[in-house]
Design a protein around this motif. Structure first.
Motif, mmCIF file in Angstrom:
data_model
loop_
_atom_site.group_PDB
_atom_site.id
_atom_site.type_symbol
_atom_site.label_atom_id
_atom_site.label_comp_id
_atom_site.label_asym_id
_atom_site.label_seq_id
_atom_site.Cartn_x
_atom_site.Cartn_y
_atom_site.Cartn_z
ATOM 1 N N TYR A 1 7.548 -22.971 -1.300
ATOM 2 C CA TYR A 1 8.698 -22.253 -0.746
ATOM 3 C C TYR A 1 8.246 -20.959 -0.067
ATOM 4 O O TYR A 1 8.886 -20.481 0.858
ATOM 5 C CB TYR A 1 9.720 -21.885 -1.816
ATOM 6 N N LEU A 2 7.160 -20.375 -0.583
ATOM 7 C CA LEU A 2 6.583 -19.156 -0.023
ATOM 8 C C LEU A 2 5.186 -19.478 0.501
ATOM 9 O O LEU A 2 4.486 -20.325 -0.053
ATOM 10 C CB LEU A 2 6.477 -18.060 -1.093
ATOM 11 N N SER A 3 4.776 -18.767 1.537
ATOM 12 C CA SER A 3 3.433 -18.947 2.098
ATOM 13 C C SER A 3 2.431 -18.106 1.316
ATOM 14 O O SER A 3 2.755 -16.997 0.884
ATOM 15 C CB SER A 3 3.404 -18.496 3.558
ATOM 16 N N PRO A 4 1.203 -18.607 1.144
ATOM 17 C CA PRO A 4 0.187 -17.796 0.480
ATOM 18 C C PRO A 4 -0.163 -16.567 1.320
ATOM 19 O O PRO A 4 -0.060 -16.608 2.544
ATOM 20 C CB PRO A 4 -1.021 -18.732 0.360
ATOM 21 N N GLY A 5 -0.538 -15.497 0.635
ATOM 22 C CA GLY A 5 -0.882 -14.270 1.346
ATOM 23 C C GLY A 5 -1.559 -13.278 0.430
ATOM 24 O O GLY A 5 -2.101 -13.645 -0.614
ATOM 25 N N PHE A 6 -1.487 -12.005 0.805
ATOM 26 C CA PHE A 6 -2.231 -10.957 0.108
ATOM 27 C C PHE A 6 -1.375 -10.062 -0.785
ATOM 28 O O PHE A 6 -1.844 -9.047 -1.262
ATOM 29 C CB PHE A 6 -2.987 -10.102 1.125
ATOM 30 N N CYS A 7 -0.119 -10.455 -1.034
ATOM 31 C CA CYS A 7 0.711 -9.691 -1.969
ATOM 32 C C CYS A 7 0.204 -9.917 -3.382
ATOM 33 O O CYS A 7 -0.487 -10.903 -3.656
ATOM 34 C CB CYS A 7 2.168 -10.140 -1.875
ATOM 35 N N GLN A 8 0.555 -9.031 -4.300
ATOM 36 C CA GLN A 8 0.136 -9.149 -5.702
ATOM 37 C C GLN A 8 0.589 -10.489 -6.296
ATOM 38 O O GLN A 8 -0.082 -11.059 -7.140
ATOM 39 C CB GLN A 8 0.698 -7.993 -6.516
ATOM 40 N N SER A 9 1.709 -11.026 -5.806
ATOM 41 C CA SER A 9 2.226 -12.309 -6.288
ATOM 42 C C SER A 9 1.431 -13.488 -5.730
ATOM 43 O O SER A 9 1.631 -14.625 -6.156
ATOM 44 C CB SER A 9 3.692 -12.461 -5.890
ATOM 45 N N GLY A 10 0.550 -13.224 -4.755
ATOM 46 C CA GLY A 10 -0.220 -14.291 -4.107
ATOM 47 C C GLY A 10 0.441 -14.830 -2.858
ATOM 48 O O GLY A 10 -0.105 -15.691 -2.180
#
Length: 135
Positions: free
Chosen positions: A67-76
């Motif tokens: 549902y969300l794209s991977p990235g560099f936030c603390q949540s991933g």
């Protein structure tokens, strides 16, 4: 070959400077893909805000299910872009049948029981009363 390398370096430098100046690239489905500018002022109703979702189980599940794209936030995940619909002093009520702001129903806010693949959706509930969030 030297000209190509110089052009690439210039492009990366320009992209970095634009990021420092507040340029943000949205790649999510929430709003049109494109270049957005971050302003140095408090967010108000109607504004778009760019934020990282918290590193909580519901967002980990959302990331795992795609549902969300991977990235560099603390949540991933990648940052999210959303519109502010309530501000300090507004009364927000979230129920399975929908969300209201100051008693006015917010369109298309009914909670879904399942995702498009039929999988059950997690229900996000923060503890306590929910005054409007501050950006």
């Amino acid at each position: 070959m030297r000209c190509v390398a110089l052009n690439l370096m210039s492009g990366f430098a320009l992209f970095g400077l634009m990021g420092l100046a507040g340029a943000r690239v949205n790649t999510t489905a929430s709003f049109p893909v494109g270049l957005y500018w971050q302003l140095n002022r408090p967010a108000g109703k109607g504004d778009l805000v760019w934020f990282c979702p918290p590193a909580e189980a519901v967002f980990t599940t959302a990331l795992t299910r795609g549902y969300l794209s991977p990235g560099f936030c603390q949540s991933g995940s990648s940052p999210l872009l959303k519109r502010v619909v309530a501000a300090g002093g507004d009364h927000v009520v979230i129920t399975p049948t929908g969300t209201t702001v100051n008693g006015v129903p917010f369109s298309n806010s009914r909670q879904r029981a399942a995702d498009p693949a039929g999988g059950p959706l997690p229900e996000y509930r923060a503890a306590g009363a929910h005054p409007a969030l501050r950006a």
